[in-house]
Write an enzyme that holds these catalytic residues in place. Sequence first.
Site, PDB file in Angstrom:
ATOM      1  N   ARG A  82      36.112  13.913  40.021  1.00  0.00           N
ATOM      2  CA  ARG A  82      35.549  15.259  39.815  1.00  0.00           C
ATOM      3  C   ARG A  82      35.641  16.075  41.105  1.00  0.00           C
ATOM      4  O   ARG A  82      35.909  17.278  41.067  1.00  0.00           O
ATOM      5  CB  ARG A  82      34.096  15.147  39.331  1.00  0.00           C
ATOM      6  CG  ARG A  82      33.498  16.479  38.912  1.00  0.00           C
ATOM      7  CD  ARG A  82      32.201  16.322  38.161  1.00  0.00           C
ATOM      8  NE  ARG A  82      31.167  15.689  38.968  1.00  0.00           N
ATOM      9  CZ  ARG A  82      29.994  15.301  38.495  1.00  0.00           C
ATOM     10  NH1 ARG A  82      29.696  15.472  37.219  1.00  0.00           N
ATOM     11  NH2 ARG A  82      29.100  14.739  39.288  1.00  0.00           N
ATOM     12  N   LYS A 184      31.554  21.203  40.746  1.00  0.00           N
ATOM     13  CA  LYS A 184      30.286  21.052  41.462  1.00  0.00           C
ATOM     14  C   LYS A 184      30.350  21.861  42.758  1.00  0.00           C
ATOM     15  O   LYS A 184      30.281  21.338  43.874  1.00  0.00           O
ATOM     16  CB  LYS A 184      30.006  19.565  41.721  1.00  0.00           C
ATOM     17  CG  LYS A 184      28.586  19.200  41.353  1.00  0.00           C
ATOM     18  CD  LYS A 184      28.388  17.739  41.228  1.00  0.00           C
ATOM     19  CE  LYS A 184      27.012  17.313  41.635  1.00  0.00           C
ATOM     20  NZ  LYS A 184      25.892  17.995  40.983  1.00  0.00           N
ATOM     21  N   GLU A 220      23.285  24.616  30.003  1.00  0.00           N
ATOM     22  CA  GLU A 220      22.739  23.485  30.756  1.00  0.00           C
ATOM     23  C   GLU A 220      21.264  23.686  31.057  1.00  0.00           C
ATOM     24  O   GLU A 220      20.728  24.783  30.942  1.00  0.00           O
ATOM     25  CB  GLU A 220      23.479  23.346  32.091  1.00  0.00           C
ATOM     26  CG  GLU A 220      24.932  23.052  31.886  1.00  0.00           C
ATOM     27  CD  GLU A 220      25.620  22.604  33.153  1.00  0.00           C
ATOM     28  OE1 GLU A 220      25.244  21.559  33.700  1.00  0.00           O
ATOM     29  OE2 GLU A 220      26.533  23.309  33.585  1.00  0.00           O
TER      30      GLU A 220
HETATM   31  N1  PLP Z   1      25.051  19.905  35.371  1.00  0.00           N
HETATM   32  C1  PLP Z   1      24.941  20.323  36.644  1.00  0.00           C
HETATM   33  C2  PLP Z   1      24.991  21.774  36.934  1.00  0.00           C
HETATM   34  C3  PLP Z   1      24.768  19.384  37.679  1.00  0.00           C
HETATM   35  O1  PLP Z   1      24.651  19.772  38.941  1.00  0.00           O
HETATM   36  C4  PLP Z   1      24.717  18.008  37.343  1.00  0.00           C
HETATM   37  C5  PLP Z   1      24.541  17.013  38.381  1.00  0.00           C
HETATM   38  O2  PLP Z   1      25.436  16.451  38.917  1.00  0.00           O
HETATM   39  C6  PLP Z   1      24.886  17.630  35.998  1.00  0.00           C
HETATM   40  C7  PLP Z   1      25.034  18.605  35.042  1.00  0.00           C
HETATM   41  C8  PLP Z   1      24.927  16.195  35.603  1.00  0.00           C
HETATM   42  O3  PLP Z   1      26.105  15.568  36.030  1.00  0.00           O
HETATM   43  P1  PLP Z   1      26.161  14.029  36.356  1.00  0.00           P
HETATM   44  O4  PLP Z   1      25.711  13.322  35.140  1.00  0.00           O
HETATM   45  O5  PLP Z   1      27.568  13.762  36.694  1.00  0.00           O
HETATM   46  O6  PLP Z   1      25.237  13.797  37.501  1.00  0.00           O
HETATM   47  C1  COI Z   2      22.839  15.195  40.471  1.00  0.00           C
HETATM   48  O1  COI Z   2      22.355  14.893  39.386  1.00  0.00           O
HETATM   49  O2  COI Z   2      23.436  14.386  41.191  1.00  0.00           O
HETATM   50  C2  COI Z   2      22.749  16.535  40.976  1.00  0.00           C
HETATM   51  O3  COI Z   2      23.593  16.900  41.723  1.00  0.00           O
HETATM   52  C3  COI Z   2      21.644  17.362  40.549  1.00  0.00           C
HETATM   53  C4  COI Z   2      20.969  18.172  41.622  1.00  0.00           C
HETATM   54  C5  COI Z   2      20.215  17.364  42.627  1.00  0.00           C
HETATM   55  C6  COI Z   2      21.789  19.242  42.199  1.00  0.00           C
END
Ligand code: PLP
Ligand code: COI
Length: 338
Positions: A82, A184, A220
């Site tokens: 990612r 991200k 989200e």
């Molecule tokens: N959506 C956003 C905007 C995020 O910052 C995150 C965190 O990483 C997620 C969703 C969830 O992603 P993940 O499950 O890869 O942590």
């Molecule tokens: C995560 O779930 O890793 C995130 O990045 C969420 C937040 C702390 C920005």
Amino acid sequence: MSKNINWDDLSFAITPTDVMYRSVCGSDGNWDAGEYLPYGNISISPAAGVLNYGQGLFEGLKALRTKDNKIVLFRPIENGKRLEEGAKRICMPPFPVDRFVEVAKEIVKRNADYVPPYGKGSLYLRPCLWGTGAILGVAPAPEYTFMVYVSPVGPYFKTGFKPIKLVVTREFQRAAGRGTGNVKYIGNYAGTMYPAKKVKADGYNECIYLDAKNEKYIEEVGAANFFCIKGNKLMTPALGSILPGITRKSVLQIAKDKLGMEVVECPVSVDDALAADEAFCSGTAAVISSIGNIVVDGKEKVYCGGEVGPITRKLYDMLTKLQLCEESDPYGWVVEVK
Ligand code: PLP
Ligand code: COI
């Protein structure tokens, strides 16, 4: 584990640890060999691309201690991929995925004393990719830094594992259709602080963002992906301007394979969410956080009497057990740090 940390009192906050990692990529486009350094402040040009134009990305993943005292990571390769995708979008040189995974393992090994005891939390890894070279015009920086620091953490939401209370915001939007919502990108986050501050003052844990075009479909929950359940159907917003969460992808797979659910990635309207039996959000930090109530336009929907729903509970148990090697992992998602 001799560190002076109260493991019973961890929240999602920074605790300095011993070691961080840094690698630098110059204008030749090659990453240097990288180095492990004592955790601490870094020196950066005031003209750095990341400081002036937000040229930066971050990742988040967790190391957990299992019951038999192994230390494991969950799908680190997905975070590496990612970051690589995001780097294209923000015009940065990708950090090689195999090196990303090696660094993730090594940084955990070097900070192993900070991985909380079994059941007490996790060691959160925060890889960052920044344009650190000085640049005055709006253009890619001439130098980049990849850093990883870590911190022991507890639950993301202040409620701990109790269901959270959310409100749909009509005042703010998070991401435009073809903007940067799907990577991200650091700039996606500062804009969510004011909305979060406002809704927290009203007693909510976070807000739910709607799609910017129709203002009808759920995108989200702050920094977590949204899910709702109706009967045997698990629904989540389709990819587009949302972050492709690794937890999201894992939940979809587990729900299909292990619970035999019908999983659907589609536009999820506010009405779909209000008609659902259960709702939750997912993320590395949030894990699976049950949603107790959603307020939309002054009306409140309460799920499962405000308690954790039965399917949400099952998915939480299955995911967290898989992550802790207590449930079969036919996917090879869990990576041991040795
Ligand atoms: N959506 C956003 C905007 C995020 O910052 C995150 C965190 O990483 C997620 C969703 C969830 O992603 P993940 O499950 O890869 O942590
Ligand atoms: C995560 O779930 O890793 C995130 O990045 C969420 C937040 C702390 C920005």
